[in-house]
Design a protein around this motif. Sequence first.
Motif, mmCIF file in Angstrom:
data_model
loop_
_atom_site.group_PDB
_atom_site.id
_atom_site.type_symbol
_atom_site.label_atom_id
_atom_site.label_comp_id
_atom_site.label_asym_id
_atom_site.label_seq_id
_atom_site.Cartn_x
_atom_site.Cartn_y
_atom_site.Cartn_z
ATOM 1 N N GLY A 118 0.819 -1.217 0.000
ATOM 2 C CA GLY A 118 0.000 0.000 0.000
ATOM 3 C C GLY A 118 0.846 1.257 0.000
ATOM 4 O O GLY A 118 0.554 2.225 -0.722
ATOM 5 N N ALA A 119 1.905 1.252 0.792
ATOM 6 C CA ALA A 119 2.798 2.406 0.848
ATOM 7 C C ALA A 119 3.517 2.610 -0.487
ATOM 8 O O ALA A 119 3.690 3.742 -0.961
ATOM 9 C CB ALA A 119 3.822 2.223 1.971
ATOM 10 N N LEU A 120 3.918 1.519 -1.116
ATOM 11 C CA LEU A 120 4.613 1.604 -2.406
ATOM 12 C C LEU A 120 3.696 2.151 -3.495
ATOM 13 O O LEU A 120 4.118 2.967 -4.330
ATOM 14 C CB LEU A 120 5.132 0.225 -2.807
ATOM 15 C CG LEU A 120 5.941 0.162 -4.117
ATOM 16 C CD1 LEU A 120 7.188 1.038 -4.015
ATOM 17 C CD2 LEU A 120 6.317 -1.279 -4.419
ATOM 18 N N ILE A 121 2.430 1.751 -3.484
ATOM 19 C CA ILE A 121 1.464 2.251 -4.464
ATOM 20 C C ILE A 121 1.328 3.770 -4.357
ATOM 21 O O ILE A 121 1.301 4.486 -5.364
ATOM 22 C CB ILE A 121 0.093 1.572 -4.267
ATOM 23 C CG1 ILE A 121 0.164 0.109 -4.686
ATOM 24 C CG2 ILE A 121 -0.997 2.305 -5.056
ATOM 25 C CD1 ILE A 121 -1.080 -0.681 -4.374
ATOM 26 N N MET A 122 1.255 4.291 -3.111
ATOM 27 C CA MET A 122 1.114 5.734 -2.924
ATOM 28 C C MET A 122 2.359 6.480 -3.385
ATOM 29 O O MET A 122 2.276 7.537 -4.015
ATOM 30 C CB MET A 122 0.814 6.049 -1.457
ATOM 31 C CG MET A 122 0.602 7.532 -1.175
ATOM 32 S SD MET A 122 -0.663 8.286 -2.244
ATOM 33 C CE MET A 122 -2.095 7.294 -1.812
ATOM 34 N N ALA A 123 3.523 5.959 -3.075
ATOM 35 C CA ALA A 123 4.761 6.613 -3.501
ATOM 36 C C ALA A 123 4.828 6.693 -5.024
ATOM 37 O O ALA A 123 5.212 7.726 -5.590
ATOM 38 C CB ALA A 123 5.968 5.851 -2.950
ATOM 39 N N ALA A 124 4.422 5.631 -5.697
ATOM 40 C CA ALA A 124 4.440 5.610 -7.166
ATOM 41 C C ALA A 124 3.416 6.577 -7.747
ATOM 42 O O ALA A 124 3.678 7.259 -8.748
ATOM 43 C CB ALA A 124 4.172 4.188 -7.661
ATOM 44 N N ALA A 125 2.235 6.672 -7.108
ATOM 45 C CA ALA A 125 1.192 7.579 -7.597
ATOM 46 C C ALA A 125 1.632 9.035 -7.458
ATOM 47 O O ALA A 125 1.389 9.861 -8.360
ATOM 48 C CB ALA A 125 -0.101 7.348 -6.820
ATOM 49 N N ALA A 126 2.271 9.370 -6.344
ATOM 50 C CA ALA A 126 2.750 10.745 -6.137
ATOM 51 C C ALA A 126 3.802 11.109 -7.178
ATOM 52 O O ALA A 126 3.811 12.226 -7.715
ATOM 53 C CB ALA A 126 3.323 10.888 -4.723
ATOM 54 N N LEU A 127 4.677 10.182 -7.491
ATOM 55 C CA LEU A 127 5.714 10.428 -8.495
ATOM 56 C C LEU A 127 5.086 10.651 -9.863
ATOM 57 O O LEU A 127 5.495 11.546 -10.615
ATOM 58 C CB LEU A 127 6.683 9.244 -8.543
ATOM 59 C CG LEU A 127 7.816 9.351 -9.577
ATOM 60 C CD1 LEU A 127 8.685 10.573 -9.305
ATOM 61 C CD2 LEU A 127 8.658 8.071 -9.552
ATOM 62 N N THR A 128 4.061 9.886 -10.184
ATOM 63 C CA THR A 128 3.364 10.038 -11.466
ATOM 64 C C THR A 128 2.735 11.424 -11.577
ATOM 65 O O THR A 128 2.814 12.082 -12.627
ATOM 66 C CB THR A 128 2.275 8.965 -11.612
ATOM 67 O OG1 THR A 128 2.876 7.667 -11.548
ATOM 68 C CG2 THR A 128 1.545 9.117 -12.943
ATOM 69 N N ALA A 129 2.110 11.895 -10.493
ATOM 70 C CA ALA A 129 1.489 13.221 -10.495
ATOM 71 C C ALA A 129 2.538 14.311 -10.658
ATOM 72 O O ALA A 129 2.312 15.309 -11.354
ATOM 73 C CB ALA A 129 0.713 13.436 -9.193
ATOM 74 N N TYR A 130 3.683 14.130 -10.035
ATOM 75 C CA TYR A 130 4.758 15.123 -10.152
ATOM 76 C C TYR A 130 5.238 15.233 -11.599
ATOM 77 O O TYR A 130 5.434 16.334 -12.133
ATOM 78 C CB TYR A 130 5.926 14.742 -9.245
ATOM 79 C CG TYR A 130 7.120 15.648 -9.388
ATOM 80 C CD1 TYR A 130 7.168 16.873 -8.741
ATOM 81 C CD2 TYR A 130 8.184 15.284 -10.212
ATOM 82 C CE1 TYR A 130 8.263 17.718 -8.902
ATOM 83 C CE2 TYR A 130 9.283 16.115 -10.369
ATOM 84 C CZ TYR A 130 9.303 17.341 -9.711
ATOM 85 O OH TYR A 130 10.383 18.177 -9.873
ATOM 86 N N ILE A 131 5.410 14.115 -12.219
ATOM 87 C CA ILE A 131 5.883 14.108 -13.607
ATOM 88 C C ILE A 131 4.864 14.780 -14.531
ATOM 89 O O ILE A 131 5.218 15.445 -15.505
ATOM 90 C CB ILE A 131 6.169 12.658 -14.063
ATOM 91 C CG1 ILE A 131 7.367 12.102 -13.273
ATOM 92 C CG2 ILE A 131 6.441 12.600 -15.559
ATOM 93 C CD1 ILE A 131 7.632 10.628 -13.520
ATOM 94 N N ALA A 132 3.571 14.657 -14.204
ATOM 95 C CA ALA A 132 2.510 15.248 -15.026
ATOM 96 C C ALA A 132 2.531 16.768 -15.004
ATOM 97 O O ALA A 132 2.061 17.414 -15.943
ATOM 98 C CB ALA A 132 1.150 14.736 -14.563
ATOM 99 N N GLY A 133 3.052 17.387 -13.915
ATOM 100 C CA GLY A 133 3.138 18.840 -13.841
ATOM 101 C C GLY A 133 2.148 19.455 -12.867
ATOM 102 O O GLY A 133 1.095 18.882 -12.586
ATOM 103 N N PHE A 134 2.486 20.661 -12.347
ATOM 104 C CA PHE A 134 1.706 21.293 -11.278
ATOM 105 C C PHE A 134 0.301 21.681 -11.728
ATOM 106 O O PHE A 134 -0.673 21.453 -11.012
ATOM 107 C CB PHE A 134 2.443 22.538 -10.765
ATOM 108 C CG PHE A 134 1.788 23.171 -9.566
ATOM 109 C CD1 PHE A 134 1.912 22.606 -8.314
ATOM 110 C CD2 PHE A 134 1.042 24.340 -9.694
ATOM 111 C CE1 PHE A 134 1.313 23.172 -7.205
ATOM 112 C CE2 PHE A 134 0.440 24.925 -8.595
ATOM 113 C CZ PHE A 134 0.586 24.345 -7.341
ATOM 114 N N GLN A 135 0.158 22.283 -12.894
ATOM 115 C CA GLN A 135 -1.157 22.743 -13.325
ATOM 116 C C GLN A 135 -2.121 21.571 -13.545
ATOM 117 O O GLN A 135 -3.298 21.652 -13.193
ATOM 118 C CB GLN A 135 -1.033 23.581 -14.600
ATOM 119 C CG GLN A 135 -0.391 24.947 -14.382
ATOM 120 C CD GLN A 135 -1.165 25.804 -13.395
ATOM 121 O OE1 GLN A 135 -2.397 25.767 -13.340
ATOM 122 N NE2 GLN A 135 -0.455 26.587 -12.597
#
Length: 355
Positions: A118-135
Amino acid sequence: MKNSKGTVIKIAGAYVAWVMGSGFATGQEILQFFTSYGYTSVILIGMNLLGFLLIGPMILQAGFENGEQSHFQFFCGKRLGTFYDWFLPLSMFAGMVILISGSGATLQEYYGLNHYVGALIMAAAALTAYIAGFQRFIRVVSFIGPAIIAFVVVIGAITLLRDAGGLAYVNDYPDAMQAKQPVPFPWLSGLLYISYNLSGGSKYYTALGGSAHTAKEAVWGAVIGTIALMAAILLMNCAMLTDIGQTAVQDVPTLYLTKKISYSLGAVFSIILIMGIFSSCSAMLWTVSEKFVQQGTGKSRIFAACVCLAAFLMGLLPFAQLVGKIYTVLGYVGLLFAGCVIYKRVSRLTGGRKQ
């Protein structure tokens, strides 16, 4: 001019999304900083309503007016501002650790999924959002905050209607409540909740203020977001008080209350809960990375991946303990920043030199 009401609603949603992390959405934050003090918790929530209404709009307006200028140096001066400039990414990394741990606790408690997974899934999801960009991230989380608040309001209201009689027995569980209190004084707990949320989120909030078309949009977004947030906290706080003997010993008290109503409803809420953790975790990752690397570069993606990996490893520690200890320390450090924000605005309103 673009749709002002639409922008205000988007800002309000993104504003509350910052607070909607694992601490809030699981109920641990509310339990520790408010509910554990019994009936006094209602007064503490009123204190937070005033504090958020006073400081939050100031930070967003400063972001609109000053853009990329260091908001810490703008409010606190060069020396103290420099300290906060460097302390912020460290505190946000600590926050990420809590959020990732919270996602592991949530998925384990409801679905029986291994905490590590569960913790690994969240870390990966946060990284994906970061790569997508702030806006792009803002467009997504502006819907998550209101969704969580709506669900919390529904759960809190149903619980109160069903179990309001339990409010008469709050004082029967002093040991359970005291064990959850982060500090011995209720008023200090209320102040710490204000300071760690607004100081920790200040970089995110100034960027959010900068996304507004007018200063009025930034201010009203913060005001509406604050009112919705505190209404949700009040309802969930009272709901937990109806069964404080049980909610005080839960890692995820909101999920416990939801399952009491309906197991199926609990399944839905667990998904919304994970979305709330994702919104805050992604915002914190952006705040940490923004300090050290230029956004949108290959180097920034590698740096963000390293941050996520480190937060994942530390996020394997016990969730409830992390919430109480880390958030309390961040609250103490943030108190001075909150004072600086108030002083800066009061001095300008009373004719002080505009900086």
